[in-house]
Design an enzyme around this catalytic site. Structure first.
Site, PDB file in Angstrom:
ATOM      1  N   CYS A 187       2.276 -52.901   8.578  1.00  0.00           N
ATOM      2  CA  CYS A 187       1.599 -53.931   8.988  1.00  0.00           C
ATOM      3  C   CYS A 187       2.234 -54.290  10.462  1.00  0.00           C
ATOM      4  O   CYS A 187       1.657 -54.608  11.358  1.00  0.00           O
ATOM      5  CB  CYS A 187       1.865 -55.219   7.962  1.00  0.00           C
ATOM      6  SG  CYS A 187       0.547 -55.329   6.720  1.00  0.00           S
TER       7      CYS A 187
ATOM      8  N   HIS B 148      -3.830 -55.283   6.079  1.00  0.00           N
ATOM      9  CA  HIS B 148      -3.037 -54.602   4.660  1.00  0.00           C
ATOM     10  C   HIS B 148      -4.165 -54.260   3.569  1.00  0.00           C
ATOM     11  O   HIS B 148      -4.775 -55.132   3.089  1.00  0.00           O
ATOM     12  CB  HIS B 148      -2.169 -55.533   4.237  1.00  0.00           C
ATOM     13  CG  HIS B 148      -1.151 -54.950   3.246  1.00  0.00           C
ATOM     14  ND1 HIS B 148       0.068 -54.299   3.357  1.00  0.00           N
ATOM     15  CD2 HIS B 148      -1.270 -54.825   1.957  1.00  0.00           C
ATOM     16  CE1 HIS B 148       0.411 -53.759   2.589  1.00  0.00           C
ATOM     17  NE2 HIS B 148      -0.262 -54.238   1.382  1.00  0.00           N
TER      18      HIS B 148
ATOM     19  N   ASN C 180      -1.904 -40.307  -0.030  1.00  0.00           N
ATOM     20  CA  ASN C 180      -1.288 -40.501  -1.197  1.00  0.00           C
ATOM     21  C   ASN C 180      -1.497 -42.100  -1.670  1.00  0.00           C
ATOM     22  O   ASN C 180      -1.170 -42.957  -1.268  1.00  0.00           O
ATOM     23  CB  ASN C 180       0.158 -40.275  -1.217  1.00  0.00           C
ATOM     24  CG  ASN C 180       0.717 -38.802  -0.929  1.00  0.00           C
ATOM     25  OD1 ASN C 180       0.066 -38.160  -1.476  1.00  0.00           O
ATOM     26  ND2 ASN C 180       1.577 -38.657   0.034  1.00  0.00           N
TER      27      ASN C 180
ATOM     28  N   HIS D 227      -2.327 -45.476   4.025  1.00  0.00           N
ATOM     29  CA  HIS D 227      -2.069 -44.299   5.217  1.00  0.00           C
ATOM     30  C   HIS D 227      -2.501 -43.120   5.025  1.00  0.00           C
ATOM     31  O   HIS D 227      -2.498 -42.554   3.953  1.00  0.00           O
ATOM     32  CB  HIS D 227      -0.506 -44.296   5.642  1.00  0.00           C
ATOM     33  CG  HIS D 227       0.302 -44.132   4.668  1.00  0.00           C
ATOM     34  ND1 HIS D 227       0.909 -44.991   3.634  1.00  0.00           N
ATOM     35  CD2 HIS D 227       0.972 -42.718   4.282  1.00  0.00           C
ATOM     36  CE1 HIS D 227       1.562 -44.371   3.079  1.00  0.00           C
ATOM     37  NE2 HIS D 227       1.762 -43.228   3.251  1.00  0.00           N
TER      38      HIS D 227
END
Ligand code: 5GP
Ligand code: ZN
Length: 115
Positions: free
Chosen positions: A10, A49, A88, A101
């Site tokens: 973030c 987020h 992942n 991500h």
């Protein structure tokens, strides 16, 4: 904007902490991984987020992440040689940072399970 004070990605995505950026737009930022596994190893993250891909990510944000991955590959000159996009999600995938991500990897022959 849903930014978490205790989340490193973030902070990087919203320039609270600066990083080595490769691409940015209204929804996402891309910056170099601090422990690169390939000549190109860039992380693409949403500015809001989300924990992972299973965290109610809006379609517009998901599209922006993939668009940014392609922009990174173009900027790095690896579209012809080839590149890999990995995300992942959760424990079995070995997710270490709890902010969604994409890894964009390229610049060498990628042969491992992950990279
Ligand atoms: P994961 O295992 O969660 O998919 O990957 C997390 C990635 O984030 C790792 O490749 C790690 O090197 C990278 N990383 C963790 N903290 C930081 C940071 O503060 N800055 C940057 N640039 N990369 C980070
Ligand atoms: Zn976060």
């Amino acid at each position: 904007m849903a930014v978490h004070d205790d989340c490193i990605f973030c902070k990087i995505a919203n320039h609270v902490i600066e990083s080595d950026y490769v691409y940015e737009d209204d929804l996402v930022a891309a910056f170099r991984d601090m422990s690169p596994l390939a000549p190109t190893h860039v992380l693409v993250v949403p500015k809001d987020h989300y924990a992972d891909l299973d965290d109610g990510v809006p379609a517009q944000t998901a599209a922006a992440l993939l668009h940014a991955a392609e922009e990174v590959a173009k900027a790095e000159g690896i579209t012809k040689s080839g590149f890999r996009v990995v995300s992942n999600s959760g424990a079995d995938a070995g997710q270490a940072v709890g902010h969604l991500h994409l890894h964009v990897l390229g610049g060498r022959r990628l042969t491992d399970d992950f990279a």
